[in-house]
Write a protein that holds these residues in place. Sequence first.
Motif, PDB file in Angstrom:
ATOM      1  N   MET A 167       0.831  -1.278  -0.001  1.00  0.00           N
ATOM      2  CA  MET A 167      -0.157   0.279  -0.076  1.00  0.00           C
ATOM      3  C   MET A 167       0.851   1.185  -0.204  1.00  0.00           C
ATOM      4  SD  MET A 167      -3.023   0.855  -0.388  1.00  0.00           S
ATOM      5  CE  MET A 167      -3.498   2.445  -0.686  1.00  0.00           C
ATOM      6  N   ASN A 168       1.857   1.228   0.538  1.00  0.00           N
ATOM      7  CA  ASN A 168       2.927   2.340   0.616  1.00  0.00           C
ATOM      8  C   ASN A 168       3.551   2.865  -0.556  1.00  0.00           C
ATOM      9  OD1 ASN A 168       2.178   2.849   3.307  1.00  0.00           O
ATOM     10  ND2 ASN A 168       3.753   1.478   3.957  1.00  0.00           N
ATOM     11  N   THR A 169       3.622   1.902  -1.528  1.00  0.00           N
ATOM     12  CA  THR A 169       4.291   2.152  -2.753  1.00  0.00           C
ATOM     13  C   THR A 169       3.111   2.136  -3.893  1.00  0.00           C
ATOM     14  OG1 THR A 169       4.831  -0.125  -3.122  1.00  0.00           O
ATOM     15  CG2 THR A 169       6.365   1.677  -2.150  1.00  0.00           C
ATOM     16  N   CYS A 170       2.866   1.114  -4.414  1.00  0.00           N
ATOM     17  CA  CYS A 170       1.929   0.587  -5.215  1.00  0.00           C
ATOM     18  C   CYS A 170       0.727   1.341  -5.443  1.00  0.00           C
ATOM     19  CB  CYS A 170       1.742  -0.876  -5.839  1.00  0.00           C
ATOM     20  SG  CYS A 170       3.318  -1.400  -6.574  1.00  0.00           S
ATOM     21  N   GLY A 171      -0.001   1.057  -4.190  1.00  0.00           N
ATOM     22  CA  GLY A 171      -1.314   1.439  -3.454  1.00  0.00           C
ATOM     23  C   GLY A 171      -1.428   2.929  -3.530  1.00  0.00           C
ATOM     24  N   ASN A 172      -0.475   3.741  -2.945  1.00  0.00           N
ATOM     25  CA  ASN A 172      -0.374   5.130  -2.976  1.00  0.00           C
ATOM     26  C   ASN A 172      -0.274   5.604  -4.295  1.00  0.00           C
ATOM     27  OD1 ASN A 172      -0.859   5.446  -0.110  1.00  0.00           O
ATOM     28  ND2 ASN A 172       1.329   5.667   0.314  1.00  0.00           N
ATOM     29  N   ARG A 173       0.386   4.919  -4.922  1.00  0.00           N
ATOM     30  CA  ARG A 173       0.818   5.566  -6.492  1.00  0.00           C
ATOM     31  C   ARG A 173      -0.384   5.607  -7.167  1.00  0.00           C
ATOM     32  NH1 ARG A 173       4.787   1.942  -8.809  1.00  0.00           N
ATOM     33  NH2 ARG A 173       6.063   2.335  -7.070  1.00  0.00           N
ATOM     34  N   GLN A 174      -1.042   4.658  -7.303  1.00  0.00           N
ATOM     35  CA  GLN A 174      -2.445   4.368  -7.894  1.00  0.00           C
ATOM     36  C   GLN A 174      -3.440   5.409  -7.447  1.00  0.00           C
ATOM     37  OE1 GLN A 174      -2.743   2.717 -10.791  1.00  0.00           O
ATOM     38  NE2 GLN A 174      -0.482   2.272 -10.554  1.00  0.00           N
ATOM     39  N   LYS A 175      -3.577   5.571  -6.064  1.00  0.00           N
ATOM     40  CA  LYS A 175      -4.631   6.340  -5.579  1.00  0.00           C
ATOM     41  C   LYS A 175      -4.219   7.754  -5.857  1.00  0.00           C
ATOM     42  CE  LYS A 175      -6.474   3.907  -1.786  1.00  0.00           C
ATOM     43  NZ  LYS A 175      -6.635   3.960   0.019  1.00  0.00           N
ATOM     44  N   LYS A 176      -2.924   8.226  -5.921  1.00  0.00           N
ATOM     45  CA  LYS A 176      -2.398   9.591  -6.248  1.00  0.00           C
ATOM     46  C   LYS A 176      -2.935   9.815  -7.793  1.00  0.00           C
ATOM     47  CE  LYS A 176       1.291  12.665  -6.229  1.00  0.00           C
ATOM     48  NZ  LYS A 176       3.031  12.669  -6.017  1.00  0.00           N
ATOM     49  N   ALA A 177      -2.498   8.907  -8.622  1.00  0.00           N
ATOM     50  CA  ALA A 177      -2.854   8.993 -10.089  1.00  0.00           C
ATOM     51  C   ALA A 177      -4.522   9.213 -10.334  1.00  0.00           C
ATOM     52  CB  ALA A 177      -2.428   7.892 -10.820  1.00  0.00           C
ATOM     53  N   ARG A 178      -5.283   8.410  -9.481  1.00  0.00           N
ATOM     54  CA  ARG A 178      -6.496   8.322  -9.669  1.00  0.00           C
ATOM     55  C   ARG A 178      -6.927   9.785  -9.104  1.00  0.00           C
ATOM     56  NH1 ARG A 178      -7.625   3.603  -7.662  1.00  0.00           N
ATOM     57  NH2 ARG A 178      -8.086   4.418  -5.383  1.00  0.00           N
ATOM     58  N   PHE A 179      -6.494  10.434  -7.913  1.00  0.00           N
ATOM     59  CA  PHE A 179      -6.855  11.645  -7.337  1.00  0.00           C
ATOM     60  C   PHE A 179      -6.581  12.732  -8.397  1.00  0.00           C
ATOM     61  CE2 PHE A 179      -5.432  15.693  -5.083  1.00  0.00           C
ATOM     62  CZ  PHE A 179      -6.660  15.892  -4.623  1.00  0.00           C
ATOM     63  N   ASN A 180      -5.308  12.797  -8.882  1.00  0.00           N
ATOM     64  CA  ASN A 180      -4.791  13.814  -9.986  1.00  0.00           C
ATOM     65  C   ASN A 180      -5.465  13.762 -11.026  1.00  0.00           C
ATOM     66  OD1 ASN A 180      -2.810  14.675  -8.321  1.00  0.00           O
ATOM     67  ND2 ASN A 180      -1.213  13.233  -9.045  1.00  0.00           N
ATOM     68  N   ALA A 181      -6.323  12.584 -11.659  1.00  0.00           N
ATOM     69  CA  ALA A 181      -6.930  12.608 -12.761  1.00  0.00           C
ATOM     70  C   ALA A 181      -8.249  13.109 -12.528  1.00  0.00           C
ATOM     71  CB  ALA A 181      -7.273  10.896 -13.391  1.00  0.00           C
ATOM     72  N   ASN A 182      -8.578  13.165 -11.172  1.00  0.00           N
ATOM     73  CA  ASN A 182     -10.044  13.394 -10.922  1.00  0.00           C
ATOM     74  C   ASN A 182     -10.033  15.043 -10.660  1.00  0.00           C
ATOM     75  OD1 ASN A 182     -11.528  11.019 -10.805  1.00  0.00           O
ATOM     76  ND2 ASN A 182     -10.915  10.489  -8.581  1.00  0.00           N
ATOM     77  N   GLN A 183      -8.960  15.444 -10.154  1.00  0.00           N
ATOM     78  CA  GLN A 183      -8.747  16.919 -10.178  1.00  0.00           C
ATOM     79  C   GLN A 183      -8.555  17.406 -11.552  1.00  0.00           C
ATOM     80  OE1 GLN A 183      -8.535  18.837  -7.220  1.00  0.00           O
ATOM     81  NE2 GLN A 183      -9.282  16.981  -6.335  1.00  0.00           N
ATOM     82  N   ARG A 184      -8.082  17.129 -12.503  1.00  0.00           N
ATOM     83  CA  ARG A 184      -7.909  17.388 -13.816  1.00  0.00           C
ATOM     84  C   ARG A 184      -9.308  17.432 -14.341  1.00  0.00           C
ATOM     85  NH1 ARG A 184      -3.145  14.407 -13.954  1.00  0.00           N
ATOM     86  NH2 ARG A 184      -4.073  12.763 -14.907  1.00  0.00           N
ATOM     87  N   LYS A 185     -10.143  16.439 -14.169  1.00  0.00           N
ATOM     88  CA  LYS A 185     -11.471  16.350 -14.748  1.00  0.00           C
ATOM     89  C   LYS A 185     -12.250  17.459 -14.191  1.00  0.00           C
ATOM     90  CE  LYS A 185     -15.327  13.287 -15.431  1.00  0.00           C
ATOM     91  NZ  LYS A 185     -16.287  14.122 -15.128  1.00  0.00           N
TER      92      LYS A 185
END
Length: 191
Positions: A167-185
């Motif tokens: 969760m501290n690497t892959c999970g966080n990376r995926q959550k951050k990417a999803r958050f950033n995509a939602n912010q751009r949208k």
Amino acid sequence: MSAGFPDFRLGNVLATSFTGTLTERRGDAVERIPTPQRLVDWLAVNGLAVDSCTTAQLELAWELRESIHAAATAAANQDALPASAVQVINDCSVRGRAAAILTPEGHRQWRLSSASCVEDALGVIAADAISIIAGERDGKLALCASPTCQAAFFDTSQSRTRKWCDMNTCGNRQKKARFNANQRKTRRDAT
């Protein structure tokens, strides 16, 4: 840890932690045990201290690691286990000499003798892989949901639905990417 090398990713399951010494398998792969000394370091951190390692022993370790990964991936996907991977795992398991001991806390711990070598430590790792791939332990083999990682891990969560190897690497990376995509949208929709 040796300076200049990426940190080890440590887990609770020896065999899958060992496969995690090569990360980002489907992206820009990161080798966490690129030198014989780095393998000695990893083994020591995992309670399997040996005095030295040769280049040939490091190559054997890489072969075992990739065989465990191939077999664990097949098991997680409910596919047939690759015969060549099974052979390497079995060969390493029978080659190793280690004793299982019971700790005062009631846990099994592996003990190598003072004269132990890398092959003995690899035998312990192979035996651990056999126990999880054979389904002898309470948990489920799974593959990391990160498209660049795809690491095999042993899910011992209550629901057996864990998605990330860590969760501290892959999970966080995926959550951050999803958050950033939602912010751009959200910004695009606001304009």
